[in-house]
Design a protein around this motif. Sequence first.
Motif, PDB file in Angstrom:
ATOM      1  N   GLN A  15       0.816  -1.214   0.000  1.00  0.00           N
ATOM      2  CA  GLN A  15       0.000   0.000   0.000  1.00  0.00           C
ATOM      3  C   GLN A  15       0.849   1.263   0.000  1.00  0.00           C
ATOM      4  OE1 GLN A  15      -2.177  -1.015   3.599  1.00  0.00           O
ATOM      5  NE2 GLN A  15      -4.046  -1.335   2.416  1.00  0.00           N
ATOM      6  N   GLU A  68      -3.641   9.451  -0.532  1.00  0.00           N
ATOM      7  CA  GLU A  68      -3.830   8.283  -1.400  1.00  0.00           C
ATOM      8  C   GLU A  68      -3.768   8.722  -2.855  1.00  0.00           C
ATOM      9  OE1 GLU A  68      -7.358   6.173  -0.464  1.00  0.00           O
ATOM     10  OE2 GLU A  68      -6.964   6.088   1.677  1.00  0.00           O
ATOM     11  N   GLU A 100       0.830   3.502  -3.065  1.00  0.00           N
ATOM     12  CA  GLU A 100      -0.349   4.337  -3.315  1.00  0.00           C
ATOM     13  C   GLU A 100      -0.514   5.442  -2.277  1.00  0.00           C
ATOM     14  OE1 GLU A 100      -2.133   3.958  -5.999  1.00  0.00           O
ATOM     15  OE2 GLU A 100      -0.921   2.254  -6.638  1.00  0.00           O
ATOM     16  N   ARG A 101       0.306   5.427  -1.239  1.00  0.00           N
ATOM     17  CA  ARG A 101       0.133   6.382  -0.148  1.00  0.00           C
ATOM     18  C   ARG A 101       1.109   7.542  -0.190  1.00  0.00           C
ATOM     19  NH1 ARG A 101      -0.685   3.198   5.538  1.00  0.00           N
ATOM     20  NH2 ARG A 101      -2.339   1.763   4.948  1.00  0.00           N
TER      21      ARG A 101
END
Length: 498
Positions: free
Chosen positions: A307, A491, A310-311
């Motif tokens: 993740q 995000e 995407e952060r």
Amino acid sequence: MSAWRRTWVPAIAVALVAGCNLAPEYARPSPFAPAASAEMPGAYRELTPADFPSTDGWKMAQPRDDLIRGSWWEMFGDPLLNELEQQVDVSNQSLALAAANYRVARALVGEARAQLFPTVTTSPSVTRSTFGSGTSSTSGTSSTSPTRSSSSTTTQFQLPFDATWEADLWGRIRNTVNASTDEAQASAADLENTRLLIHSEVAVDYFELRAQDAQKEILDSNVVAFRKALDLTKIRHEGGIASDEDVAQAETQLNTTIAQDTDLGILRAQLEHAIAALIGKPASSFSIQMAPLRPNPPEVPLGLPSQLLERRPDIAATERRVAEANAQIGVVKAAFFPTLTLSGSAGFASTALDSLLSAPSRFWQFGASLAQTLFDGGKRQATVEQAMASYDGTVATYRQTVLTAFQEVEDELAALRILSQERVQQDAAVASAQTALARAEDRYKFGVDSYLNVITAQSTLLSNQRTAMNIRLQQMTASVLLIKALGGGWEASRLASR
């Protein structure tokens, strides 16, 4: 003939509008170089669920509790910090600059997209012309006489409309639009990255300032204790129990601690001034009341390593610039093919203004032109090679940004885990130093030891107290830097699509 027109004319029109696309089909590059044989880790290494019980502020995450949400600084529960952070978005000039750069990038998208449409211009005119004006002479046997020749004057009124349009046969314009859009998205990510950096810097400076206040609190209490010890030593000296040396050592200890206490004001003032600049206020009119640090490192939602891509806005920015470089390859490749430009003119022309807009005054013309570079000495090929090298460079930048992101997360996780252990150990050292000082004072009072032992015990306790506070500051700073390393709740889905 009509059947041919129905079949081929629309097809030709679609081909002119759609054309070809010479850019390579874009796919997001892998986050790690193939030669490294690296795979996306399934979990972070430096802080596992098994470490949570022994790490300050950490516990097992609950469902839907694995993302940083909202204003992340509110996790620290400090109202003044919340107030300072809210002023960043309003007054910080570095953030205003990043926002202006983003608006510039968005305007360039509109500028590039305008090339997909015809350019229509008009240039109304009125022209007055005179023909045949002048004089001539007639010769005879007896005399010569001048004669005026005939002349005519006309006025021409014109209302023309001209249109030109470049058919995007090879995708040059569309790839230019795509490249501009990708750069605008990268600028949007740059804006969010700047926002994250400034917010985190405010928090770090704020906690360092509070730590200076806590250090002053420690030194102030020690100054009080050392002053009492000096007074006691003077009384003992007057009674003939303590020596001049004991008094001098007590005075030295007191004055040294006072100097250290005063020195804290330099860094505190600098931190206060730095915070003022970050929130857009002049340092001369900004101040923060003194209050010691209240360490409470929060539990920071980690999520999965996958993740992280995407952060982090910096990763998103570099990935968008990879896409931009990919589109630029299509732009430069189009230079190998001819450019088709369609042009046309229509309007009205008349010698009388009242009949200018009538049907007989209409005119029109239509044409097409092809332009092709026949020889350029290898310039176009070199441009393509440059674009492809630039693409490889953006891929390398993207992968290095990903590696740096993982490094920063693991660094802060390791710091938080180790600092929690160090805090417990240092608190034990402070307790031991307090016991040692109490015993040294008792032994001195009973004449067993010299005052030097008391001085040594006092210095040891003060040093350990300050070290314990520094560890708590490092915990707070590491928490902020971990939030920053994880993207601060940003995000990639927030980026506007094409």
